[in-house]
Design a protein around this motif. Sequence first.
Motif, PDB file in Angstrom:
ATOM      1  N   THR A 140     -37.260  26.107  22.481  1.00  0.00           N
ATOM      2  CA  THR A 140     -36.222  26.484  23.450  1.00  0.00           C
ATOM      3  C   THR A 140     -35.104  25.450  23.470  1.00  0.00           C
ATOM      4  N   ILE A 141     -35.471  24.174  23.388  1.00  0.00           N
ATOM      5  CA  ILE A 141     -34.466  23.111  23.378  1.00  0.00           C
ATOM      6  C   ILE A 141     -34.752  22.131  22.248  1.00  0.00           C
ATOM      7  N   THR A 142     -33.709  21.521  21.761  1.00  0.00           N
ATOM      8  CA  THR A 142     -33.808  20.304  20.959  1.00  0.00           C
ATOM      9  C   THR A 142     -33.356  19.178  21.878  1.00  0.00           C
ATOM     10  N   LEU A 143     -34.285  18.316  22.222  1.00  0.00           N
ATOM     11  CA  LEU A 143     -33.980  17.254  23.180  1.00  0.00           C
ATOM     12  C   LEU A 143     -33.363  16.056  22.476  1.00  0.00           C
ATOM     13  N   VAL A 144     -32.258  15.557  23.015  1.00  0.00           N
ATOM     14  CA  VAL A 144     -31.687  14.289  22.583  1.00  0.00           C
ATOM     15  C   VAL A 144     -31.545  13.434  23.841  1.00  0.00           C
ATOM     16  N   GLY A 145     -32.419  12.448  23.959  1.00  0.00           N
ATOM     17  CA  GLY A 145     -32.367  11.556  25.111  1.00  0.00           C
ATOM     18  C   GLY A 145     -31.666  10.263  24.753  1.00  0.00           C
ATOM     19  N   ALA A 146     -30.980   9.685  25.706  1.00  0.00           N
ATOM     20  CA  ALA A 146     -30.293   8.403  25.502  1.00  0.00           C
ATOM     21  C   ALA A 146     -30.848   7.392  26.479  1.00  0.00           C
ATOM     22  N   THR A 147     -31.113   6.190  25.985  1.00  0.00           N
ATOM     23  CA  THR A 147     -31.651   5.141  26.845  1.00  0.00           C
ATOM     24  C   THR A 147     -31.195   3.774  26.363  1.00  0.00           C
ATOM     25  N   THR A 148     -30.996   2.883  27.306  1.00  0.00           N
ATOM     26  CA  THR A 148     -30.703   1.486  26.980  1.00  0.00           C
ATOM     27  C   THR A 148     -31.963   0.638  27.051  1.00  0.00           C
ATOM     28  N   GLU A 149     -33.081   1.237  27.489  1.00  0.00           N
ATOM     29  CA  GLU A 149     -34.334   0.511  27.648  1.00  0.00           C
ATOM     30  C   GLU A 149     -35.291   0.848  26.510  1.00  0.00           C
ATOM     31  N   ASN A 150     -36.229  -0.052  26.261  1.00  0.00           N
ATOM     32  CA  ASN A 150     -37.193   0.138  25.183  1.00  0.00           C
ATOM     33  C   ASN A 150     -38.040   1.380  25.437  1.00  0.00           C
ATOM     34  N   PRO A 151     -37.937   2.408  24.584  1.00  0.00           N
ATOM     35  CA  PRO A 151     -38.699   3.645  24.817  1.00  0.00           C
ATOM     36  C   PRO A 151     -40.201   3.416  24.852  1.00  0.00           C
ATOM     37  N   SER A 152     -40.691   2.417  24.130  1.00  0.00           N
ATOM     38  CA  SER A 152     -42.130   2.155  24.107  1.00  0.00           C
ATOM     39  C   SER A 152     -42.671   1.870  25.499  1.00  0.00           C
ATOM     40  N   PHE A 153     -41.835   1.281  26.365  1.00  0.00           N
ATOM     41  CA  PHE A 153     -42.266   0.923  27.705  1.00  0.00           C
ATOM     42  C   PHE A 153     -41.866   1.957  28.754  1.00  0.00           C
ATOM     43  N   GLU A 154     -40.789   2.692  28.497  1.00  0.00           N
ATOM     44  CA  GLU A 154     -40.189   3.520  29.538  1.00  0.00           C
ATOM     45  C   GLU A 154     -40.467   5.007  29.393  1.00  0.00           C
ATOM     46  N   LEU A 155     -40.896   5.474  28.215  1.00  0.00           N
ATOM     47  CA  LEU A 155     -41.100   6.906  28.003  1.00  0.00           C
ATOM     48  C   LEU A 155     -42.566   7.214  27.742  1.00  0.00           C
ATOM     49  N   ASN A 156     -42.977   8.412  28.144  1.00  0.00           N
ATOM     50  CA  ASN A 156     -44.360   8.836  27.950  1.00  0.00           C
ATOM     51  C   ASN A 156     -44.709   8.918  26.474  1.00  0.00           C
ATOM     52  N   ALA A 157     -45.964   8.627  26.182  1.00  0.00           N
ATOM     53  CA  ALA A 157     -46.425   8.727  24.801  1.00  0.00           C
ATOM     54  C   ALA A 157     -46.315  10.162  24.289  1.00  0.00           C
ATOM     55  N   ALA A 158     -46.573  11.140  25.171  1.00  0.00           N
ATOM     56  CA  ALA A 158     -46.493  12.543  24.752  1.00  0.00           C
ATOM     57  C   ALA A 158     -45.071  12.915  24.349  1.00  0.00           C
ATOM     58  N   LEU A 159     -44.092  12.414  25.093  1.00  0.00           N
ATOM     59  CA  LEU A 159     -42.697  12.702  24.756  1.00  0.00           C
ATOM     60  C   LEU A 159     -42.301  11.993  23.475  1.00  0.00           C
ATOM     61  N   LEU A 160     -42.721  10.735  23.333  1.00  0.00           N
ATOM     62  CA  LEU A 160     -42.382   9.978  22.132  1.00  0.00           C
ATOM     63  C   LEU A 160     -43.000  10.593  20.876  1.00  0.00           C
ATOM     64  N   SER A 161     -44.174  11.213  21.014  1.00  0.00           N
ATOM     65  CA  SER A 161     -44.827  11.805  19.847  1.00  0.00           C
ATOM     66  C   SER A 161     -44.093  13.042  19.342  1.00  0.00           C
ATOM     67  N   ARG A 162     -43.225  13.608  20.180  1.00  0.00           N
ATOM     68  CA  ARG A 162     -42.497  14.820  19.811  1.00  0.00           C
ATOM     69  C   ARG A 162     -41.031  14.549  19.498  1.00  0.00           C
ATOM     70  N   ALA A 163     -40.643  13.298  19.529  1.00  0.00           N
ATOM     71  CA  ALA A 163     -39.239  12.949  19.278  1.00  0.00           C
ATOM     72  C   ALA A 163     -39.169  11.713  18.391  1.00  0.00           C
ATOM     73  N   GLN A 164     -38.163  11.651  17.545  1.00  0.00           N
ATOM     74  CA  GLN A 164     -37.964  10.481  16.692  1.00  0.00           C
ATOM     75  C   GLN A 164     -37.019   9.512  17.391  1.00  0.00           C
ATOM     76  N   VAL A 165     -37.415   8.242  17.443  1.00  0.00           N
ATOM     77  CA  VAL A 165     -36.573   7.220  18.064  1.00  0.00           C
ATOM     78  C   VAL A 165     -35.550   6.728  17.044  1.00  0.00           C
ATOM     79  N   ILE A 166     -34.277   6.816  17.406  1.00  0.00           N
ATOM     80  CA  ILE A 166     -33.179   6.343  16.566  1.00  0.00           C
ATOM     81  C   ILE A 166     -32.561   5.130  17.243  1.00  0.00           C
ATOM     82  N   VAL A 167     -32.564   4.001  16.554  1.00  0.00           N
ATOM     83  CA  VAL A 167     -32.039   2.757  17.126  1.00  0.00           C
ATOM     84  C   VAL A 167     -30.573   2.606  16.750  1.00  0.00           C
ATOM     85  N   LEU A 168     -29.717   2.537  17.757  1.00  0.00           N
ATOM     86  CA  LEU A 168     -28.284   2.331  17.551  1.00  0.00           C
ATOM     87  C   LEU A 168     -27.945   0.869  17.847  1.00  0.00           C
TER      88      LEU A 168
END
Length: 442
Positions: A140-168
């Motif tokens: 239904t959606i392609t999620l693109v999340g933006a964060t200034t914080e380390n995703p390893s600490f701030e995002l759920n493991a389930a969400l991280l397993s379904r999204a690729q982290v891109i470091v800018l």
Amino acid sequence: MADLFDTAPASGEPARPVARPLADRIRPARLADVVGQDKVLGPDGPLGAMLHAGSLSSLILWGPPGVGKTTIARLLAQETDLAFVQISAIFSGVPELRKVFDAARLRHQQGRGTLLFVDEIHRFNKAQQDSFLPHMEDGTITLVGATTENPSFELNAALLSRAQVIVLERLSLADMERLAQRAEKELDRPLPLTAEARDRLLEMADGDGRAALNLIEQVMAWRVPGKLDTDQLAQRLMRRAAKYDKSGDEHYNLISALHKSVRGSDPDAALYWLSRMLEGGEDPRYLARRLTRMAVEDIGLADPAAQRHCLDAWALYERLGSPEGELALAQATIYLALAPKSNAGYVAYKAARDLARRSGSQMPPKHILNAPTGLMADQGYGAGYRYDHDAEDGFSGQNYFPDDMKRPVFYLPVERGFERELKKRVEWFAGLRQKRRTEDKA
């Protein structure tokens, strides 16, 4: 009918268009125009490869402010013909999310996908983050999340397993210069600054492209004759505060840099990172505690005076306060960086703790136990104990580990600083211990 706060022009007068901010006017129209992110957008980068394959997965864009997260998300939707929907985790809750998901589902049924861009996604709680999962899984959606914080600490493991982290990455001065040139082209005039002042202006933006364009727009609005030098620029423009969050990822990055600079015996780098943290508003007491920890962990007995220097600097700061007391912390930092290094004590302690966890119920040998009662004496407590002061060289060489434990070696001093002397003592006692054992067997 206009109210008291209505600023619309009187009837018959044409409305004056509101000027768009410079950052919006020169916003890239295609991904190839995005500045400073070639590593991820280039042909061999993760986003470049996705677009070439025609398959865009859900993403988490992690990077500092002003590096193009929103722009990249918008252009990804444009390149893949997805409907672009933007929300902010700061202002959105469950009702807003439900509306977004319902609209995306209807759009999906009509044959078009949705790129949902969520700014500050780390601010959503666990339940809100979980609400994205079924909609990501069914397309239904392609999620693109933006964060200034380390995703390893701030995002759920389930969400991280379904999204690729891109470091800018933060923008370099060369990237900022490219933005400045684009701004000059858009405004059709050069920045009224000397070369040195121009560099200083871009440095003030601290890797933030949006901040750089805002500063450029501010300078351009002055309409000054000639060119301003660095001092004139500083008089007119307040220094931008450095990006530093005392409880966030940047805090841990900088203390790591300080610690490793001290460990690497680089006093100049250590002073730089200490100063960066102080400039960012870090509590000097926290730095005093961490410096003392470095003295224990990385210098140890190679220079026992290092710990005393840190404690004295800590006490001096408490007496003098800021800014005078910070000089004591700086001097302690220099001392630590130049002190001989050894983690032998630290390693020995960790090894001993590990063995203690694995053998925590083993009794000490009976000969080193006191026997305050007759029953304990009958059980052999204290039998055969040799008082070291009565032994030759003041050393009995007896075993002090549990009887059935093979003697371990934890402390291995290095050939640096005071530990060179301790190494001699360890080796002397080891040799004497072996001699005593040989004599006991004879």
